[in-house]
Motif scaffolding. Sequence first.
Motif, short mmCIF file in Angstrom:
data_model
loop_
_atom_site.label_atom_id
_atom_site.label_comp_id
_atom_site.label_asym_id
_atom_site.label_seq_id
_atom_site.Cartn_x
_atom_site.Cartn_y
_atom_site.Cartn_z
N GLY A 49 1.79 -6.60 -10.38
CA GLY A 49 2.31 -5.23 -10.45
C GLY A 49 2.08 -4.39 -9.23
O GLY A 49 2.19 -3.16 -9.29
N GLY A 50 1.78 -5.03 -8.10
CA GLY A 50 1.61 -4.28 -6.87
C GLY A 50 0.39 -3.39 -6.91
O GLY A 50 -0.58 -3.64 -7.64
N LEU A 51 0.41 -2.33 -6.12
CA LEU A 51 -0.75 -1.43 -6.04
C LEU A 51 -1.10 -0.85 -7.40
O LEU A 51 -2.28 -0.80 -7.78
CB LEU A 51 -0.46 -0.31 -5.04
CG LEU A 51 -1.59 0.71 -4.84
CD1 LEU A 51 -2.85 0.04 -4.34
CD2 LEU A 51 -1.14 1.82 -3.88
N GLU A 52 -0.11 -0.44 -8.15
CA GLU A 52 -0.37 0.14 -9.47
C GLU A 52 -1.05 -0.88 -10.38
O GLU A 52 -2.00 -0.55 -11.10
CB GLU A 52 0.95 0.61 -10.11
CG GLU A 52 0.76 1.28 -11.46
CD GLU A 52 2.07 1.76 -12.05
OE1 GLU A 52 2.05 2.24 -13.22
OE2 GLU A 52 3.12 1.67 -11.38
N LEU A 95 -2.02 -14.01 2.74
CA LEU A 95 -0.65 -13.98 2.24
C LEU A 95 -0.60 -14.39 0.77
O LEU A 95 0.17 -13.83 -0.02
CB LEU A 95 0.24 -14.89 3.09
CG LEU A 95 0.53 -14.40 4.51
CD1 LEU A 95 1.27 -15.48 5.31
CD2 LEU A 95 1.34 -13.11 4.49
N ASP A 96 -1.42 -15.38 0.41
CA ASP A 96 -1.49 -15.79 -0.99
C ASP A 96 -2.01 -14.64 -1.86
O ASP A 96 -1.48 -14.39 -2.96
CB ASP A 96 -2.39 -17.01 -1.14
CG ASP A 96 -2.67 -17.34 -2.59
OD1 ASP A 96 -1.76 -17.86 -3.26
OD2 ASP A 96 -3.79 -17.05 -3.06
N ALA A 97 -3.03 -13.94 -1.37
CA ALA A 97 -3.58 -12.81 -2.13
C ALA A 97 -2.54 -11.70 -2.29
O ALA A 97 -2.44 -11.09 -3.37
CB ALA A 97 -4.82 -12.25 -1.42
N LEU A 98 -1.76 -11.46 -1.26
CA LEU A 98 -0.70 -10.45 -1.35
C LEU A 98 0.36 -10.87 -2.38
O LEU A 98 0.87 -10.03 -3.13
CB LEU A 98 -0.05 -10.23 0.02
CG LEU A 98 -0.92 -9.54 1.08
CD1 LEU A 98 -0.24 -9.60 2.44
CD2 LEU A 98 -1.18 -8.08 0.69
N SER A 99 0.68 -12.16 -2.41
CA SER A 99 1.66 -12.65 -3.39
C SER A 99 1.16 -12.43 -4.81
O SER A 99 1.91 -12.00 -5.70
CB SER A 99 1.94 -14.13 -3.15
OG SER A 99 2.58 -14.35 -1.91
N ALA A 123 -9.10 0.31 -0.39
CA ALA A 123 -7.71 -0.14 -0.21
C ALA A 123 -7.38 -1.21 -1.23
O ALA A 123 -8.16 -2.12 -1.47
CB ALA A 123 -7.52 -0.68 1.20
N PHE A 124 -6.23 -1.08 -1.86
CA PHE A 124 -5.74 -1.97 -2.92
C PHE A 124 -6.41 -1.74 -4.27
O PHE A 124 -6.15 -2.46 -5.22
CB PHE A 124 -5.88 -3.46 -2.55
CG PHE A 124 -5.14 -3.86 -1.31
CD1 PHE A 124 -3.77 -3.93 -1.29
CD2 PHE A 124 -5.84 -4.18 -0.16
CE1 PHE A 124 -3.07 -4.30 -0.15
CE2 PHE A 124 -5.16 -4.55 0.99
CZ PHE A 124 -3.78 -4.61 0.99
N ALA A 125 -7.27 -0.73 -4.36
CA ALA A 125 -7.93 -0.44 -5.64
C ALA A 125 -7.90 1.04 -5.98
O ALA A 125 -8.15 1.42 -7.12
CB ALA A 125 -9.37 -0.92 -5.62
N MET A 126 -7.61 1.89 -5.00
CA MET A 126 -7.58 3.33 -5.20
C MET A 126 -6.33 3.88 -4.52
O MET A 126 -5.82 3.30 -3.57
CB MET A 126 -8.85 3.97 -4.64
CG MET A 126 -10.12 3.41 -5.26
SD MET A 126 -11.64 3.99 -4.48
CE MET A 126 -12.81 2.79 -5.17
N LEU A 156 0.81 -1.22 0.00
CA LEU A 156 0.00 0.00 0.00
C LEU A 156 0.84 1.27 0.00
O LEU A 156 0.31 2.36 -0.20
CB LEU A 156 -0.93 0.01 1.22
CG LEU A 156 -2.10 -0.97 1.19
CD1 LEU A 156 -2.87 -0.91 2.51
CD2 LEU A 156 -3.03 -0.70 0.02
N GLY A 157 2.14 1.15 0.24
CA GLY A 157 2.98 2.34 0.32
C GLY A 157 2.73 3.15 1.57
O GLY A 157 2.75 4.39 1.54
#
Length: 384
Positions: free
Chosen positions: A264-267, A254-258, A171-174, A57-58
């Motif tokens: 491409g991360g948040l972007e 954790l799987d979803a974060l991976s 969060a994670f979409a905007m 999320l930065g």
Amino acid sequence: MKPEVKPANPLFSSGPCAKRPGWTLEVLKNAPLGRSHRAKVGKSRLKEAIDRTAALLGVPEGYRVGIVPGSDTGAVEMALWSLLGARGVDVLAWESFGKGWVTDVVKQLKLDDVRVMEADYGELPDLSKVDPARDVVFTWNGTTSGVKVPNGDWIASDRAGLTICDATSAAFAMDLPFDKLDVVTFSWQKVLGGEAAHGVIILSPRAVERLESYTPKWPLPKIFRLTKGGKLIDGIFSGATINTPSMLCVEDYLDALSWAEIVGGLEGLIKRSEANLAVLRAWVEKSPNVAFLAKDPATVSNTSVCLNITAPWFTALGQEDQAAAAKKVVALLEEEGAAYDIGAYRDAPAGLRIWAGSTVETADLEKLIPWIEWALDEVKTSYA
């Protein structure tokens, strides 16, 4: 004509949301089941979830990220009951969940100095009226209205009050401006499609200072306590949760974060969601049968996309018949296996609500649209 091709994944629910593409139960095989969450392996998994959340999320240096019970609701309640009362508060509401926080602040906490700023479904309150000298409570994205705040420009950088932001479907979409936000909450089962029951709370240094310098006049249940002896409980933010978490759910998160890191991360997550919205926007622009519930194009949500049904036969119906007709459309799509759980929220105007977050494939939305048009035409015959 009835479409021939259905979405490969017909899950368009706004919560819990679709699992990430390619998900199977196999990804949970390494979950430390039957082990204490306070054992080294449990705490390390929780700490990993916290650290990777902050990185993805930065979240700025100095902010604290914690895992708490009760999903996003628990995280918001924890913030409201622990932080409010030190100064006046503005509460913004333009959909069901925001109105829930109004109830908490006005009827449960019974604060003396409260200003409630409400707007109808499809609109935002006048954000320019928010007083930076006061605390403010608001949702970033109205999950039940499909209306989001377009940016954080309305939040003063030199504010004296705290900003408490329910960001569960944002969060994670905007792109959340953390420098403008003092408390951010969300749940795993929204944008990343995690399993339910856990919430995340993110605190700015200003929020931590409030917690350590202010004691509410009401008693706090253990499950809401963020401090002990006047100091922040560090364990909440380092892997020692208040109550027992599900390590199965943690493994799934954790799987979803991976997966999020891979795309491409948040972007990358934002791009996937915006591509989904673009498909729905193109449809709305050419179809006479649907329109965004959000009146201002800049506020249209790219996750929980809420639609009015604007077909002439539908708008000619009375309110009760409209609600019944919308339910028939939803039921028909479910019966055909083309889409599940896309009805409007129970308190919202009759219509449709389609999740367009990053775990939904754009191709599935493209295949869904002809099915909705077909279902509308089928239900129309019931009212001819």
